[in-house]
Design an enzyme around this catalytic site. Structure first.
Site, PDB file in Angstrom:
ATOM      1  N   GLU A 404      -3.799  -9.822   3.657  1.00  0.00           N
ATOM      2  CA  GLU A 404      -4.720  -8.684   3.576  1.00  0.00           C
ATOM      3  C   GLU A 404      -5.909  -8.835   4.528  1.00  0.00           C
ATOM      4  O   GLU A 404      -6.345  -7.883   5.157  1.00  0.00           O
ATOM      5  CB  GLU A 404      -5.227  -8.512   2.140  1.00  0.00           C
ATOM      6  CG  GLU A 404      -4.193  -7.925   1.174  1.00  0.00           C
ATOM      7  CD  GLU A 404      -3.129  -8.912   0.717  1.00  0.00           C
ATOM      8  OE1 GLU A 404      -3.239 -10.114   1.053  1.00  0.00           O
ATOM      9  OE2 GLU A 404      -2.183  -8.490   0.036  1.00  0.00           O
ATOM     10  N   GLN A 426      -1.126  -3.158  -1.458  1.00  0.00           N
ATOM     11  CA  GLN A 426       0.030  -2.921  -2.328  1.00  0.00           C
ATOM     12  C   GLN A 426      -0.461  -2.559  -3.741  1.00  0.00           C
ATOM     13  O   GLN A 426       0.050  -1.646  -4.363  1.00  0.00           O
ATOM     14  CB  GLN A 426       0.924  -4.148  -2.347  1.00  0.00           C
ATOM     15  CG  GLN A 426       2.308  -3.845  -2.825  1.00  0.00           C
ATOM     16  CD  GLN A 426       3.322  -4.841  -2.308  1.00  0.00           C
ATOM     17  OE1 GLN A 426       3.264  -6.019  -2.649  1.00  0.00           O
ATOM     18  NE2 GLN A 426       4.250  -4.386  -1.478  1.00  0.00           N
ATOM     19  N   PHE A 427      -1.463  -3.270  -4.184  1.00  0.00           N
ATOM     20  CA  PHE A 427      -2.200  -2.933  -5.408  1.00  0.00           C
ATOM     21  C   PHE A 427      -3.675  -3.149  -5.082  1.00  0.00           C
ATOM     22  O   PHE A 427      -4.016  -4.101  -4.373  1.00  0.00           O
ATOM     23  CB  PHE A 427      -1.785  -3.836  -6.579  1.00  0.00           C
ATOM     24  CG  PHE A 427      -0.422  -3.523  -7.121  1.00  0.00           C
ATOM     25  CD1 PHE A 427      -0.271  -2.708  -8.244  1.00  0.00           C
ATOM     26  CD2 PHE A 427       0.716  -4.011  -6.506  1.00  0.00           C
ATOM     27  CE1 PHE A 427       0.996  -2.401  -8.741  1.00  0.00           C
ATOM     28  CE2 PHE A 427       1.987  -3.700  -6.990  1.00  0.00           C
ATOM     29  CZ  PHE A 427       2.122  -2.894  -8.116  1.00  0.00           C
ATOM     30  N   ALA A 428      -4.529  -2.293  -5.629  1.00  0.00           N
ATOM     31  CA  ALA A 428      -5.961  -2.403  -5.321  1.00  0.00           C
ATOM     32  C   ALA A 428      -6.502  -3.787  -5.656  1.00  0.00           C
ATOM     33  O   ALA A 428      -7.434  -4.273  -5.011  1.00  0.00           O
ATOM     34  CB  ALA A 428      -6.739  -1.345  -6.099  1.00  0.00           C
ATOM     35  N   ASP A 429      -5.885  -4.444  -6.642  1.00  0.00           N
ATOM     36  CA  ASP A 429      -6.317  -5.790  -7.039  1.00  0.00           C
ATOM     37  C   ASP A 429      -6.314  -6.759  -5.856  1.00  0.00           C
ATOM     38  O   ASP A 429      -7.136  -7.663  -5.779  1.00  0.00           O
ATOM     39  CB  ASP A 429      -5.377  -6.341  -8.114  1.00  0.00           C
ATOM     40  CG  ASP A 429      -5.190  -5.355  -9.259  1.00  0.00           C
ATOM     41  OD1 ASP A 429      -5.693  -5.607 -10.353  1.00  0.00           O
ATOM     42  OD2 ASP A 429      -4.544  -4.298  -9.032  1.00  0.00           O
ATOM     43  N   PHE A 430      -5.352  -6.564  -4.936  1.00  0.00           N
ATOM     44  CA  PHE A 430      -5.195  -7.534  -3.851  1.00  0.00           C
ATOM     45  C   PHE A 430      -6.243  -7.357  -2.757  1.00  0.00           C
ATOM     46  O   PHE A 430      -6.293  -8.123  -1.796  1.00  0.00           O
ATOM     47  CB  PHE A 430      -3.776  -7.467  -3.267  1.00  0.00           C
ATOM     48  CG  PHE A 430      -2.723  -7.712  -4.317  1.00  0.00           C
ATOM     49  CD1 PHE A 430      -2.921  -8.685  -5.294  1.00  0.00           C
ATOM     50  CD2 PHE A 430      -1.565  -6.953  -4.364  1.00  0.00           C
ATOM     51  CE1 PHE A 430      -1.984  -8.909  -6.287  1.00  0.00           C
ATOM     52  CE2 PHE A 430      -0.616  -7.168  -5.362  1.00  0.00           C
ATOM     53  CZ  PHE A 430      -0.825  -8.151  -6.329  1.00  0.00           C
ATOM     54  N   HIS A 471      -2.823  -6.367 -11.765  1.00  0.00           N
ATOM     55  CA  HIS A 471      -2.186  -5.153 -11.234  1.00  0.00           C
ATOM     56  C   HIS A 471      -2.752  -3.906 -11.908  1.00  0.00           C
ATOM     57  O   HIS A 471      -2.090  -2.884 -11.973  1.00  0.00           O
ATOM     58  CB  HIS A 471      -0.670  -5.187 -11.459  1.00  0.00           C
ATOM     59  CG  HIS A 471       0.051  -6.169 -10.601  1.00  0.00           C
ATOM     60  ND1 HIS A 471       0.085  -7.507 -10.864  1.00  0.00           N
ATOM     61  CD2 HIS A 471       0.766  -6.004  -9.446  1.00  0.00           C
ATOM     62  CE1 HIS A 471       0.795  -8.135  -9.943  1.00  0.00           C
ATOM     63  NE2 HIS A 471       1.214  -7.240  -9.063  1.00  0.00           N
TER      64      HIS A 471
END
Ligand SMILES: Cc1ncc(C[n+]2csc(CCOP(=O)(O)OP(=O)(O)O)c2C)c(N)n1
Length: 665
Positions: A404, A426-430, A471
């Site tokens: 990222e 891919q997910f906002a968490d990342f 996630h």
């Protein structure tokens, strides 16, 4: 295998005497400027100095090997890059004094600046992101088939950062024409190389990346210049990254005040004997290319240039500004371009609206690149980019390695080099793995050196799908805190499509939140054509007189649901749609009318948007209030996985009671 050289032997090859002497003069200039700076430092006329004495051959040799229209990304010891690109010295001196003739209007210090006029992109303090920016610049060069090389610097200390690995890996996987230049100068602040890495030569890492690498005597200007010229030519024709390890030594303290006590004397003496300028001077004198007269003439000329330019900088007024001017420079000015759609609509899901908005933006902007994990053939984990490669090809819809940070930095590099990027987390968490370049590189760029970051980061976010702590987060408050970022958070398909189009048009960095639970559950009649909606404008979903409900994202639907179940409640329902800029006008107008306010959000409470909105209402509407402002938010815990626990965590079920409590106050 990399090749090494044991001692300093000059091989001039086909270089003319003129070229030989020009390289000498180019090294002499940064050396003489630094010597002057050391005097000024002792006199208290400048504050800090990061010295590059003894390392001039690298900056000068690499810069001389590139053409002036090729980007170069220097670090804090690379004065020779700036002087070789012939930046007028008074501008450099003004920069170091924080004056207006510098490059950052007094907003950033020392070498933390770039300039498109000279195709230089300066560093941020965090060192590593610079490498990913080079990968992005090189990607743009490759996509435009410009046949341009690009060079980026790092110290050996900086190679320990994850950004180094990410940037080299991406450049190698994508065959990007970048020269990654490690200046291995023995120490990273006080840390010797043996405590920094555990391999014989950093150049050996090239093999692990599938990348050609070379060891170069960084104190030998002819070796640097001829080798880098040859390699730059080669990557212009055959785009690929090359890792270069320049062996050199840091002859002064990390910065001048910190000294070199921790460096063994013998080491210092050994490297002093390898001084790049003294040795080259001796060689040129022996060759009869340089004479004492020419040397004296050069010194006199450079000395005059330094003194005249220093006078200009010292005579320049201290910089002044107004709060308004500073605030107005955080974002690139953007005229919102309204595009209204035709009347034809189709009933589609939220996820389809995002996909359509993105696709139509790709059609509108030939220079827009989508990057993200699994976005190409696979279509992204939420299928937003399904079939995009059939229409736009794999060059514009790019699968990335899992990195990222490098992709955010590369997105910025694309923007620096005149293109646009949409990056899919891919997910906002990342996003936490790309946090540094978002908040430090993208956000501060326009304010620091007037360089915008034309990047949209798409953020599939939110709870309600039983996906656990990594996630399910809705982490918008990490970014609304940071000046320089825009944050958009639609709740409906119509808004998602139009706002995404605007986010892509906007030259500033935008974090675009898409709630996963809405993707396939919310339908709306959405215009089939391309259209835009303005950022910073809330929508008033329901009108009433007794209370103002302020919310966004998934919580909008909870509020709608609650109002449906309680038809007697007369409320204004405001869907913010965008959090930065935020529509304070709509909030204040409504609160002044109703006299009561409740803010509902999915994020946990402390330090969140609701807290700021509440404070702003108190500060601006206090006299109109008939009750305390209420905030309803998730629990102060990570988001749990189990559906029952998740429901308990979310504030959805508390809203109705809280609403009634405020109404009854
Ligand atoms: C992420 C980060 N951590 C720590 C620092 C503090 N710092 C600035 S320069 C530096 C040493 C860098 O060493 P190296 O990359 O070898 O470059 P050199 O200074 O030797 O040229 C350190 C620790 C920083 N700027 N950024």
């Amino acid at each position: 295998m990399p090749t090494t050289k044991e001692s300093m032997v000059y091989e001039k090859g086909n270089l003319t005497n003129e070229a030989l002497i020009s390289l000498y003069k180019k090294m002499l200039k940064p050396r003489m400027i630094e010597e002057k700076m050391l005097i000024l430092l002792r006199q208290g006329k400048i504050s800090k100095w990061f010295g590059g004495i003894g390392q001039e051959a690298i900056a000068v040799g690499v810069t001389s090997a590139l053409t002036k229209d090729e980007y170069i990304l220097p670090m804090h010891r690379n004065l020779g890059v700036f002087t070789t690109r012939e930046i007028p010295l008074y501008r450099l001196f003004s920069q170091w004094q924080g004056k207006a003739n510098g490059f950052t209007k007094g907003r950033d210090r020392s070498f933390h600046f770039g300039t498109q006029d000279y195709n230089i992109v300066g560093m941020i303090s965090h060192l590593g992101p610079q490498l990913g920016v080079a990968s992005g610049i090189a990607l743009a060069n490759k996509l435009k088939d410009s046949k341009h090389a690009c060079a980026v610097f790092t110290g050996e200390g900086g190679t320990s950062e994850g950004d180094f690995h990410e940037a080299l890996n991406v450049a190698s996987v994508w065959s990007l024409p970048v020269l990654f230049c490690i200046e291995n100068n023995g120490y990273g602040l006080s840390t010797p190389t043996a405590e920094q890495y555990n391999c014989e030569h950093l150049a050996y890492r090239g093999k692990g990346y599938g990348m050609e690498s070379h060891i170069i005597d960084g104190n030998n200007i002819l070796e640097v210049y001829t080798k880098v010229s040859e390699l730059a030519d080669s990557i212009r024709e055959n785009p690929r990254p090359i890792l270069l390890e320049f062996k050199t030594f840091r002859m002064r303290g990390h910065e001048e005040a910190s000294g070199t006590k921790y460096v063994p004397k013998e080491l210092m003496n050994a490297w002093a004997a390898k001084d790049p300028i003294d040795n080259y001077r001796n060689y040129l004198l022996l060759e009869g290319v340089l004479t004492d007269e020419i040397e004296q003439a050069f010194r006199a000329e450079i000395s005059t240039e330094i003194n005249e330019n220093l006078k200009l900088a010292f005579d320049e007024e201290k910089i002044t500004s107004t709060k308004e001017a500073e605030l107005n420079d955080v974002y690139r000015d953007t005229a919102y371009e309204e595009v209204t759609p035709n009347t034809e609509t189709k009933n589609i899901r939220f996820v389809d609206a995002v996909s359509e908005g993105l696709k139509q933006s790709m059609e509108k902007h030939d220079d827009l690149i989508i990057m993200g994990q699994d976005v190409a053939e696979y279509g992204g984990v939420f299928k937003i980019t399904n079939n995009f490669i059939n229409q736009f090809g794999k060059e514009r819809v790019r699968n990335t390695p899992i990195c990222e940070s490098a992709i955010v930095s590369a997105s910025y590099g694309l923007s620096v080099n005149g293109m646009k990027a949409v990056m899919e987390m891919q997910f906002a968490d990342f996003v936490s793995s790309g946090f540094n370049p978002i908040v430090n590189l993208l956000a501060k760029s326009h304010y620091r050196w007037n360089q915008n970051a034309d990047v949209v980061v798409r953020m599939p976010c939110g709870a309600g799908v039983g996906a656990g702590p990594f996630h399910s987060q809705t982490n918008e408050a990490w970014f609304t805190k940071t000046p320089g970022l825009k944050v958009v958070y639609p709740a409906f398909p119509y808004d998602a499509k139009g706002l995404l189009a605007t986010a892509v048009n906007d030259p500033n960095p935008v974090l675009f939140f898409e709630h996963k639970a809405l993707y396939r559950s919310v339908y709306q009649d959405v215009p089939t054509d391309y259209y835009t909606l303005p950022l910073g404008k809330a929508s008033l979903l329901k009108e009433g007189n007794d209370i103002t409900i302020i919310t966004y994202g998934s919580a909008v639907h909870w509020a709608l649901n609650t109002l449906e179940n309680n038809p007697e409640v007369s409320a204004d329902l405001i869907d913010l749609r965008s959090l930065q800029p935020i529509d304070t006008e709509a909030i204040y107008a409504s609160v002044k009318k109703t006299g009561k306010a409740i803010i509902l959000q999915e994020d946990s409470l402390f330090g969140s948007i609701s807290s700021d909105i509440s404070a702003m209402i108190m500060e601006n509407c206090f006299e109109y209030l008939d009750g305390p402002v209420k905030r309803i938010a998730s629990m102060e815990t990570p988001i749990p996985f189990d559906q029952g626990l998740e429901q308990q965590y979310l504030p959805k079920n508390e809203f109705e009671a809280a609403l009634k409590e405020v109404l009854d106050y």
